[in-house]
Design an enzyme around this catalytic site. Structure first.
Site, PDB file in Angstrom:
ATOM      1  N   SER A 196       0.800  -1.230   0.000  1.00  0.00           N
ATOM      2  CA  SER A 196       0.000   0.000   0.000  1.00  0.00           C
ATOM      3  C   SER A 196       0.831   1.277   0.000  1.00  0.00           C
ATOM      4  CB  SER A 196      -0.933   0.001   1.203  1.00  0.00           C
ATOM      5  OG  SER A 196      -0.179   0.027   2.396  1.00  0.00           O
ATOM      6  N   HIS A 215      -5.724  -4.380  -1.700  1.00  0.00           N
ATOM      7  CA  HIS A 215      -5.533  -3.244  -2.607  1.00  0.00           C
ATOM      8  C   HIS A 215      -5.579  -3.675  -4.069  1.00  0.00           C
ATOM      9  CE1 HIS A 215      -4.839   0.168   0.049  1.00  0.00           C
ATOM     10  NE2 HIS A 215      -4.162  -0.637   0.840  1.00  0.00           N
ATOM     11  N   LYS A 223     -12.608  -1.607   0.716  1.00  0.00           N
ATOM     12  CA  LYS A 223     -11.860  -0.706  -0.164  1.00  0.00           C
ATOM     13  C   LYS A 223     -12.626  -0.548  -1.483  1.00  0.00           C
ATOM     14  CE  LYS A 223      -7.429  -0.946   2.164  1.00  0.00           C
ATOM     15  NZ  LYS A 223      -6.864  -2.046   2.942  1.00  0.00           N
TER      16      LYS A 223
HETATM   17  C1  LIG Z   1      -6.723  -2.501   4.345  1.00  0.00           C
HETATM   18  C2  LIG Z   1      -5.984  -3.765   4.439  1.00  0.00           C
HETATM   19  C3  LIG Z   1      -6.351  -4.761   5.346  1.00  0.00           C
HETATM   20  C4  LIG Z   1      -7.446  -4.550   6.370  1.00  0.00           C
HETATM   21  O1  LIG Z   1      -8.683  -4.599   5.754  1.00  0.00           O
HETATM   22  P1  LIG Z   1      -9.989  -4.280   6.645  1.00  0.00           P
HETATM   23  O2  LIG Z   1     -11.073  -5.001   5.952  1.00  0.00           O
HETATM   24  O3  LIG Z   1     -10.132  -2.800   6.633  1.00  0.00           O
HETATM   25  O4  LIG Z   1      -9.721  -4.801   8.005  1.00  0.00           O
HETATM   26  C5  LIG Z   1      -5.671  -5.961   5.337  1.00  0.00           C
HETATM   27  N1  LIG Z   1      -4.643  -6.172   4.474  1.00  0.00           N
HETATM   28  C6  LIG Z   1      -4.247  -5.229   3.603  1.00  0.00           C
HETATM   29  C7  LIG Z   1      -3.124  -5.524   2.678  1.00  0.00           C
HETATM   30  C8  LIG Z   1      -4.894  -3.996   3.563  1.00  0.00           C
HETATM   31  O5  LIG Z   1      -4.488  -3.062   2.711  1.00  0.00           O
END
Ligand SMILES: *Cc1c(COP(=O)(O)O)cnc(C)c1O
Length: 398
Positions: free
Chosen positions: A182, A210, A241
């Site tokens: 990210s 992502h 997301k």
């Molecule tokens: C955002 C993210 C998470 C967490 O996701 P949530 O559903 O918000 O708990 C886990 N792994 C990665 C790689 C992320 O970018």
């Protein structure tokens, strides 16, 4: 005792503020979107994970409303008692289909999915081989399991091969990587990772948070982009997301593994079922992804316009094609101050974006991380570029 703890934490909080590490939360006064209201002002939002612009898509909102009418609000139960509706089972089937795996299981968040995936599947005679820059939730999930941990240098295939060799004697060997990292928007080297997994008889788990919904020709993810859909064993991902941005997570994989997780995975067993409204809205997102190529095409056009424009202005941009676009200041000794001052001035100029510096990223690698969205219009991106030109010149970044 409480007085003492309060005064210790008060000092620690003050120290965070002094070091510029205190995270302020800006309060939105509008729904999530390309344009948001912050502090009474409309600004262009370039820091949401709302890649496909579906967080406020009228089709998704309408589906959520219909689901709310039909299924009401809460379930007040974990899945195995009385918290499984037809919507949950349908969403699990459709997610598995979308990701190209046999089965899937829902979690309250991908953080929980990663927290619950390792411990039930791997014992102390097993190995987890994990990228150094994997997400915090993977790090925590690995800690919760009894398996032995082998960390390889970020996207370094020699380092991965070495760790696999060291783990050679262990019963199950599982390679774990973010599909997309990210902070840089760089992709895991999945074809090489899958080759190494095959050579060393290891399994592959990819966290596609992502990537799911917008990476690869039909948005299935990093494994689709690199043509290795049949070589990835397990996927964890988020509904929070690109897939509408509500909340929720999932693990997809072979039937037996998913069935075992339903029996043994603690965040699944001991935490409430997702609200039906989230399932209904996510099902609509998956329908949109099957039938409407526009969000994916718009996102791709937008990330290109954004990258190209910043490069033409002379900003330090790594090559790539993910909608995460970090603007680097590593050519300057004052990188952290630049990232901080520029993001402050950009907000005043109506562009909402965030500067990251040490310890979130390595020292000397401060940046402003931009995220393109299908919700942006070309004109939004041009406004960002004009603001970056002005603010960048003011601070000597270009
Ligand atoms: C955002 C993210 C998470 C967490 O996701 P949530 O559903 O918000 O708990 C886990 N792994 C990665 C790689 C992320 O970018």
């Amino acid at each position: 005792m409480l007085g003492e703890l309060k005064s210790i934490l008060g000092r620690e909080l003050a120290s965070l503020r002094e070091q510029g590490l205190y995270k302020e939360e800006r309060v939105l006064q509008s729904p999530q979107g390309a344009v948001v209201t912050v502090g009474g002002r409309e600004v262009l939002n370039f820091c949401a994970n709302n890649y496909l612009g579906l967080a406020a898509d009228p089709r998704v909102v309408a589906a959520a409303r219909r689901t709310l009418e039909r299924w009401a609000y809460g379930l007040s139960s974990v899945r195995f008692i009385c918290g499984t509706t037809e919507l949950h089972t349908r969403l699990e089937r459709e997610l598995a289909d979308f990701l190209g795996l046999e089965d899937a299981v829902l979690y309250a968040a991908c953080f929980d999915a990663n927290g619950g995936v390792f411990e039930p599947l791997l014992g102390e005679d097993c190995a987890i081989i994990t990228d150094q820059l994997n997400h915090a939730s993977i790090i925590d999930g690995v800690r919760l399991s009894k398996a032995q941990r082998f960390i390889y240098r970020h996207s370094d295939m020699e380092s991965l091969a070495k760790r696999l060799q060291e783990a050679g004697e262990l019963r199950v060997r599982l390679i774990v990587t973010d599909g997309v990292f990210s902070m840089d928007g760089d992709f895991a080297r999945l074809p090489e990772i899958c080759d190494l997994a095959e050579q060393h008889a290891a399994l592959v788990l990819v966290d596609e948070s992502h990537a799911t919904g917008f990476t690869g020709p039909t948005g299935r993810g990093t494994h689709e982009k690199f043509g290795v859909m049949d070589r990835v064993d397990l996927i964890t991902t988020t509904l929070g997301k690109a897939l509408g941005g509500g909340l929720g997570g999932a693990i997809a994989g072979p039937h037996e593994l998913i069935a075992w997780l339903r029996q043994k995975s603690r965040p699944y067993l001991f935490s409430n079922s997702l609200p039906p409204v989230v399932c209904g809205a996510t099902l609509e997102v998956l329908r949109i992804l099957r039938e409407d190529p526009l969000p994916l095409q718009t996102l791709d056009a937008n990330q290109r316009r954004l990258r190209q424009g910043l490069i033409e202005l002379g900003f330090d941009i790594d090559p790539g094609d993910h909608p995460i676009v970090p603007v680097h200041f590593r050519r300057f000794a004052t990188d952290a101050i630049m990232a901080q001052n520029m993001s402050r001035d950009l907000l005043l100029a109506g562009i909402y974006c965030i500067g990251f510096s040490y310890p979130v990223v390595p020292p000397g690698q401060a940046r402003i991380r931009l995220q393109a969205s299908a919700a942006h219009t070309p004109e939004h991106i041009d406004r960002l570029l004009a603001a970056f030109a002005k603010v960048g010149r003011k601070h000597g970044a270009i």
